[in-house]
Motif scaffolding. Structure first.
Motif, PDB file in Angstrom:
ATOM      1  N   SER A 175      -6.295  16.854   5.549  1.00  0.00           N
ATOM      2  CA  SER A 175      -6.878  17.080   4.226  1.00  0.00           C
ATOM      3  C   SER A 175      -8.001  15.993   4.263  1.00  0.00           C
ATOM      4  O   SER A 175      -8.873  16.112   3.734  1.00  0.00           O
ATOM      5  N   LEU A 176      -7.651  14.878   4.669  1.00  0.00           N
ATOM      6  CA  LEU A 176      -8.824  13.388   3.560  1.00  0.00           C
ATOM      7  C   LEU A 176      -8.498  12.138   4.480  1.00  0.00           C
ATOM      8  O   LEU A 176      -7.257  11.862   4.857  1.00  0.00           O
ATOM      9  N   ALA A 177      -8.886  12.274   4.844  1.00  0.00           N
ATOM     10  CA  ALA A 177      -8.586  10.118   4.414  1.00  0.00           C
ATOM     11  C   ALA A 177      -9.543   9.030   4.042  1.00  0.00           C
ATOM     12  O   ALA A 177     -10.802   9.195   3.038  1.00  0.00           O
ATOM     13  N   GLU A 178      -9.101   7.950   3.460  1.00  0.00           N
ATOM     14  CA  GLU A 178     -10.224   7.186   2.455  1.00  0.00           C
ATOM     15  C   GLU A 178      -9.810   6.379   3.275  1.00  0.00           C
ATOM     16  O   GLU A 178      -9.325   5.364   3.832  1.00  0.00           O
ATOM     17  N   ILE A 179     -10.977   5.148   3.008  1.00  0.00           N
ATOM     18  CA  ILE A 179     -11.176   3.960   3.362  1.00  0.00           C
ATOM     19  C   ILE A 179     -11.340   2.704   2.526  1.00  0.00           C
ATOM     20  O   ILE A 179     -11.917   3.327   1.240  1.00  0.00           O
ATOM     21  N   THR A 180     -10.445   1.788   2.510  1.00  0.00           N
ATOM     22  CA  THR A 180     -10.917   1.055   1.095  1.00  0.00           C
ATOM     23  C   THR A 180     -11.155  -1.148   1.817  1.00  0.00           C
ATOM     24  O   THR A 180      -9.877  -0.988   2.602  1.00  0.00           O
ATOM     25  N   ILE A 181     -12.267  -0.620   1.958  1.00  0.00           N
ATOM     26  CA  ILE A 181     -12.181  -2.185   1.967  1.00  0.00           C
ATOM     27  C   ILE A 181     -12.391  -3.166   0.756  1.00  0.00           C
ATOM     28  O   ILE A 181     -13.792  -3.280   0.392  1.00  0.00           O
ATOM     29  N   HIS A 182     -11.690  -4.219   0.063  1.00  0.00           N
ATOM     30  CA  HIS A 182     -12.285  -4.877  -0.610  1.00  0.00           C
ATOM     31  C   HIS A 182     -11.970  -6.586  -0.224  1.00  0.00           C
ATOM     32  O   HIS A 182     -11.131  -7.167   0.760  1.00  0.00           O
ATOM     33  N   LYS A 233      -8.215  -6.192   0.540  1.00  0.00           N
ATOM     34  CA  LYS A 233      -7.653  -5.496   1.188  1.00  0.00           C
ATOM     35  C   LYS A 233      -8.301  -4.517   1.815  1.00  0.00           C
ATOM     36  O   LYS A 233      -9.679  -4.847   2.100  1.00  0.00           O
ATOM     37  N   ASP A 234      -7.690  -4.211   3.440  1.00  0.00           N
ATOM     38  CA  ASP A 234      -8.665  -3.397   4.590  1.00  0.00           C
ATOM     39  C   ASP A 234      -7.131  -2.546   5.251  1.00  0.00           C
ATOM     40  O   ASP A 234      -6.648  -2.834   5.281  1.00  0.00           O
ATOM     41  N   ASN A 235      -8.055  -1.475   4.092  1.00  0.00           N
ATOM     42  CA  ASN A 235      -7.573  -0.103   4.419  1.00  0.00           C
ATOM     43  C   ASN A 235      -7.843   0.979   4.950  1.00  0.00           C
ATOM     44  O   ASN A 235      -8.500   1.378   4.370  1.00  0.00           O
ATOM     45  N   CYS A 236      -7.085   2.113   5.824  1.00  0.00           N
ATOM     46  CA  CYS A 236      -7.082   3.524   6.301  1.00  0.00           C
ATOM     47  C   CYS A 236      -6.420   4.119   5.831  1.00  0.00           C
ATOM     48  O   CYS A 236      -5.048   3.897   6.968  1.00  0.00           O
ATOM     49  N   THR A 237      -6.235   5.405   4.773  1.00  0.00           N
ATOM     50  CA  THR A 237      -5.458   6.240   5.342  1.00  0.00           C
ATOM     51  C   THR A 237      -5.295   7.304   4.889  1.00  0.00           C
ATOM     52  O   THR A 237      -6.640   8.282   4.364  1.00  0.00           O
ATOM     53  N   ILE A 238      -5.126   7.999   6.692  1.00  0.00           N
ATOM     54  CA  ILE A 238      -5.322  10.240   6.976  1.00  0.00           C
ATOM     55  C   ILE A 238      -4.060  10.522   6.309  1.00  0.00           C
ATOM     56  O   ILE A 238      -3.199   9.868   6.369  1.00  0.00           O
ATOM     57  N   TYR A 239      -3.904  11.084   5.309  1.00  0.00           N
ATOM     58  CA  TYR A 239      -3.430  12.603   4.924  1.00  0.00           C
ATOM     59  C   TYR A 239      -3.081  14.209   5.499  1.00  0.00           C
ATOM     60  O   TYR A 239      -4.366  14.620   5.037  1.00  0.00           O
ATOM     61  N   ILE A 258     -12.346  18.610   6.477  1.00  0.00           N
ATOM     62  CA  ILE A 258     -11.629  17.478   6.136  1.00  0.00           C
ATOM     63  C   ILE A 258     -12.255  16.565   5.002  1.00  0.00           C
ATOM     64  O   ILE A 258     -13.921  16.568   5.697  1.00  0.00           O
ATOM     65  N   GLN A 259     -12.087  15.899   4.460  1.00  0.00           N
ATOM     66  CA  GLN A 259     -12.918  14.915   3.503  1.00  0.00           C
ATOM     67  C   GLN A 259     -12.694  13.306   3.502  1.00  0.00           C
ATOM     68  O   GLN A 259     -11.770  13.240   4.216  1.00  0.00           O
ATOM     69  N   PHE A 260     -13.698  12.672   3.277  1.00  0.00           N
ATOM     70  CA  PHE A 260     -13.392  10.986   3.528  1.00  0.00           C
ATOM     71  C   PHE A 260     -14.290  10.536   2.276  1.00  0.00           C
ATOM     72  O   PHE A 260     -15.112  10.599   1.990  1.00  0.00           O
ATOM     73  N   LYS A 261     -13.147   8.777   2.150  1.00  0.00           N
ATOM     74  CA  LYS A 261     -14.066   8.616   0.821  1.00  0.00           C
ATOM     75  C   LYS A 261     -13.798   7.636   1.411  1.00  0.00           C
ATOM     76  O   LYS A 261     -12.916   6.883   1.991  1.00  0.00           O
ATOM     77  N   GLY A 262     -14.810   6.447   0.820  1.00  0.00           N
ATOM     78  CA  GLY A 262     -14.887   5.144   1.181  1.00  0.00           C
ATOM     79  C   GLY A 262     -15.434   4.500  -0.199  1.00  0.00           C
ATOM     80  O   GLY A 262     -16.103   4.747  -0.869  1.00  0.00           O
ATOM     81  N   ASN A 263     -14.693   3.597   0.029  1.00  0.00           N
ATOM     82  CA  ASN A 263     -15.127   2.068  -0.927  1.00  0.00           C
ATOM     83  C   ASN A 263     -15.106   0.836  -0.463  1.00  0.00           C
ATOM     84  O   ASN A 263     -14.187  -0.244  -0.127  1.00  0.00           O
TER      85      ASN A 263
END
Length: 324
Positions: A151-158, A245-251, A231-236
């Protein structure tokens, strides 16, 4: 080595990325050889050629482009000259392996796409993470439906000022928008967004989020993509963060897949249990992509990353940064 049976390379822009990530691979891949290299600094290009056992070197890109012993060119200059050199190479009827980001923006992407359609040449974009072990396995897990319907993939790169995700160089063109297209986001974002497009397919909707927080160098970038399959994708991305922080989580309906873009493992959460997969990248991380590119140029396999796919990535980046 016959030029009509092998890929005989020239490199335009033999800088940092060609030292280990890509350069040596052109001599190690089957049916491939590195004939000549170019850089504007004579001392540095001569040194590169000597250390990497390349017979020809020059400070003039035209000499590489017009060299009859070369039938493919790797463009590894900063993004501001990608379009210029790619158009010249296509006009010379030679194949192109082009560094990311492909070009500065979607306008340039359209110009290059139109030129390729009028050419007999082939072009591949260097989104090499597609064929690295970690990201190949993620694709296999998704295709085998391990975590169920996604349903969703989220990327967080800090990234804090002390982070080492991006090479620090004296003349840091990566933070000069006229050269890089933006800031650090334009340097690392293409790889991450490309993987989302590679995994989830055609894009339906692209939306920038919190655009007022962005700057000319794109220090803070947030965005949302809806793919045609739902499918949705959110990037930050935040390059002024306090912590890294360096992470991708796929739900998925059954669990999640998490991984780092710069790490060496995948973590799967399924039915309350955690499973880890460990990987090791090749010494020359672009070598698997260069192998696929050589195969494509010789007609042995499909294009590992087309200009159409890279143009979608460029469009997403433009929208996320408020360019269109």
């Amino acid at each position: 080595m016959k030029i009509d049976e092998n890929v005989c390379w020239g490199i335009i822009g033999c800088g940092d990325v060609t030292e280990l990530k890509s350069g040596p691979a052109f001599q190690k891949v089957e049916d491939s050889s590195l004939v000549a290299v170019m850089r504007r600094n004579e001392e540095k290009v001569k040194d590169f050629a000597e250390r990497h056992h390349v017979k020809k070197w020059t400070t003039n890109a035209s000499e590489i482009i017009n060299d009859k012993s070369i039938n493919a060119i790797y463009i590894a200059t900063p993004p501001s000259t990608h379009l210029q050199y790619a158009l010249q190479v296509l006009k010379a009827n030679k194949n192109v392996y082009l560094e990311k980001p492909m070009v500065l923006n979607s306008i340039e992407a359209k110009i290059l796409s139109d030129a390729l359609k009028q050419s007999r040449s082939k072009l591949t974009i260097a989104h090499y993470r597609r064929v690295l072990p970690v990201f190949l396995t993620v694709k296999e897990l998704l295709e085998s439906n391990v975590i169920g319907h996604v349903s969703l993939a989220e990327i967080t790169i800090h990234q804090s000022k002390s982070a080492n995700l991006i090479a620090k160089i004296a003349d840091n063109w990566r933070t000069n928008p006229t050269i890089s297209g933006g800031g650090y986001f334009h340097d690392i974002g293409p790889h991450q967004i490309d993987l989302m497009v590679h995994y989830f397919g055609e894009v339906d909707t692209i939306i920038a989020v919190d655009l007022e927080k962005n700057t000319v160098s794109n220090d803070v970038v947030k965005g949302f993509v809806q793919f045609k399959n739902g499918i949705q994708f959110k990037g930050n991305w935040d390059f002024n963060a306090e912590e890294d922080k360096d992470n991708c989580t796929i739900y998925g309906m059954k669990g999640t897949i998490s991984f780092s873009f710069y790490g060496d493992e995948i973590i799967i959460f399924l039915k309350g249990k955690q499973e880890r997969y460990q990987f090791k990248n090749p010494m020359h991380v672009q070598q698997p992509m260069i192998e696929k590119t050589v195969g494509y140029f010789l007609g042995k396999n499909v294009n590992p990353c087309s200009i159409h796919e890279a143009a979608v990535v460029t469009q997403i980046m433009d929208v996320f940064c408020g360019i269109n």
